[in-house]
Design a protein around this motif. Structure first.
Motif: not given
Length: 572
Positions: A333-357
């Motif tokens: 994944i050829d990008m800086e880590a901060a925008p990668f994880f921020s982008g990942l979290l924004s999709v998880i929050d927006e799409d309400c993706i449930a995590c595996c508990q």
């Protein structure tokens, strides 16, 4: 074009170079004396915005520049004369390449027709550092013609853009200079000293489709392990990883030089892995590993992941190569880590993706808690040794200190004592050599002279780079703690060398090291401790404000120290 009364060199290539350095906002240069590079230094001396530090030893000069650039995040210029001077830059340039630090290496050279002609101080300088720089640039001796000036301008612009954009790295500009070298001229701004080439780099963002696909994998994997190698301090990245760790299936491991420590993370990897049984290690096998930052110090985590083979491994970061240290890489994944994880979290929050508990995070934190208890118990009973000394030292480091670590055992000990009070921690882990640790730390300290900087080093590393103490840029806020354990403590510790019959003669190489006399000669303050009580007694003075830098010699038994560290880590 504007003309002023400033006197500078009459070498047009040097004027173009220095003018463009200024216009690209380069502020620091580390230069070494010479005759062939005198025109370059004349041009720098006429600059009103580039600060110059003169360091005689080119090897030390390069590491000092590395230290400055690594903590400021800004490019630093290195300037040397012709001949072998350039080759002395190689260790620091290689380190900078793997640490992604932008150094602008400028070497003065004879005109090309004199190379290999038995003229003094001539060798094949152009591309001499080709394996460890992002670009090589050769500026001709005669830049009197407009086309040659355009060429020099274009090459220098390209070099500065290359060093500071994308994956940052050193570049090498070789400037051919013909005699006479001492010619002077008034400053005359021309088209080619004035023109700068800019670059616009769009923000790095994950597409929604990529983010959604990756977020689903993260959220549905029962065991996700994020591991951070060396990294600059990054509050946005740390915050994003803390948010991700709130999901029960994600655990985060960091090292001292990751500069991302948090109470929610495992900050002492070796302490945790060393207490785990084989069954526990197998049970905690991650399905997905995500790595960020540079090389990882912990050999425990590298050996573990190479053995258990996670199903997926993603590496996040700008890279020119495919980095597969765990032999399990499935995604670059050829990008800086901060925008990668921020982008990942924004999709998880927006799409309400449930995590595996899965309870994976809680299981790792329980192991971390057990490891900290065992750590405390072990230290209480451990005799005087490197481990005990580093523990005492790290507990006393003042808030906001910048920590520098040499290689060998020093950087490994530091991983066992996460210094959350430090403003940052750095080490030359790009190549992991001991050769320029002191010079690098001095460079870093000189970049922020009002901030306390402490180098933790071993006596072999200190002896290797003792000439660094002659540097003119050492601030009184610099502190250096030397583990004087008879040299080469790492060789007494690692399996590959500890039982070799040549250990004492060839590897440990214990030789008289008159540290006190050297410290006095260089004008430092000197402190010494040979027991825990003595160390506790001198630490307040060591860390107190002083009108000169301070070196602390900590005398420890080498063989005992190696055995104590092996016992701590459960090694037979």
């Amino acid at each position: 074009m504007e003309t002023n009364t400033t006197v500078t060199t009459d070498k047009e290539a040097c004027r173009i170079l220095v003018s463009l350095l200024e216009k690209h906002c380069v502020e620091e240069a580390v230069v070494s004396p010479g005759s062939r590079n005198a025109p370059l230094m004349m041009a720098l001396s006429a600059s009103g915005s580039i600060r110059c530090t003169v360091v005689i030893d080119e090897r030390s000069a390069a590491f000092i520049a590395l230290g400055k650039a690594s903590v400021t995040g800004r490019p630093v210029v290195l300037v040397c004369t012709s001949g072998t001077a350039l080759l002395n830059y190689a260790p620091a340039v290689a380190e900078a390449y793997y640490r992604k630090v932008p150094l602008i290496v400028v070497s003065a050279d004879r005109p090309v027709e004199w190379i290999d002609q038995d003229d003094s101080q001539t060798l094949r300088q152009y591309e001499a550092l080709a394996n460890y720089v992002k670009g090589n640039y050769n500026i001709p001796a005669d830049c009197s013609a407009p086309t040659r000036q355009w060429y020099a301008n274009r090459m220098v612009n390209d070099a500065l853009i290359s060093a500071t954009s994308g994956r940052q790295a050193p570049v090498h500009i070789n400037v051919q200079l013909d005699a006479p070298l001492g010619g002077m001229a008034g400053w005359n701004d021309t088209r080619w000293t004035a023109r700068t080439v800019g670059i616009i780099q769009p923000d790095q963002r994950l597409s929604h489709a990529d983010a959604a696909s990756l977020a689903t994998i993260v959220s549905t994997s029962p065991r996700v392990l994020v591991i951070a190698g060396f990294h600059n301090p990054d509050v946005a990245l740390r915050d994003a990883l803390e948010r991700l760790s709130l999901r029960g299936n994600v655990a985060v491991m960091t090292e001292t030089i990751s500069n991302l420590s948090s109470p929610r993370f495992i900050n002492a990897i070796d302490s945790v892995l060393s207490i785990m049984s084989e069954d526990e290690l197998d049970h905690m096998r991650p399905d997905l590993v995500i790595t960020v930052g540079g090389a990882i110090v912990s050999r425990f985590i590298k050996q573990y992941l190479r053995r258990v083979h996670p199903d997926e491994h993603w590496h996040v970061g700008l890279s020119d190569t495919t980095i597969d240290c765990f032999q399990s890489l499935t995604q670059r994944i050829d990008m800086e880590a901060a925008p990668f994880f921020s982008g990942l979290l924004s999709v998880i929050d927006e799409d309400c993706i449930a995590c595996c508990q899965s309870g994976y995070y809680e299981a790792w934190m329980a192991l971390d808690c057990s490891a900290r208890k065992i750590h405390s118990y072990f230290l209480q009973s451990a005799p005087w040794s490197d481990l005990r000394a580093v523990s005492t030292l790290m507990d006393a480091v003042p808030e906001g200190t910048a920590l520098q670590l040499s290689n060998g055992t020093s950087v490994r000990y530091a991983q066992l004592f996460p210094a959350l009070q430090c403003s940052r921690a750095d080490s030359n882990r790009g190549v992991s050599g001991i050769d320029g640790s002191t010079s690098t730390a001095i460079g870093a300290a000189s970049a922020f002279p009002n901030r306390l900087t402490m180098l933790l080093t071993g006596d072999m590393s200190a002896q290797y780079d003792i000439g660094a103490l002659a540097a003119p840029c050492i601030p009184p806020t610099f502190r250096m703690a030397v583990l004087c354990n008879g040299g080469g403590g790492i060789f007494r510790f690692i399996d590959a060398t500890r039982s070799m019959p040549i250990l004492d003669r060839f590897l440990v190489a214990d030789r008289p090291f008159p540290l006190r006399q050297l410290v006095d000669a260089y004008g430092f303050a000197y402190l010494e401790a040979s027991s825990e009580a003595e160390l506790v007694a001198v630490l307040p003075e060591f860390f107190s404000p002083s009108d000169r830098p301070v070196i602390l010699a900590i005398n420890t038994p080498g063989d005992v120290s190696a055995n104590i560290l092996r016992d701590y880590l459960g090694l037979q």
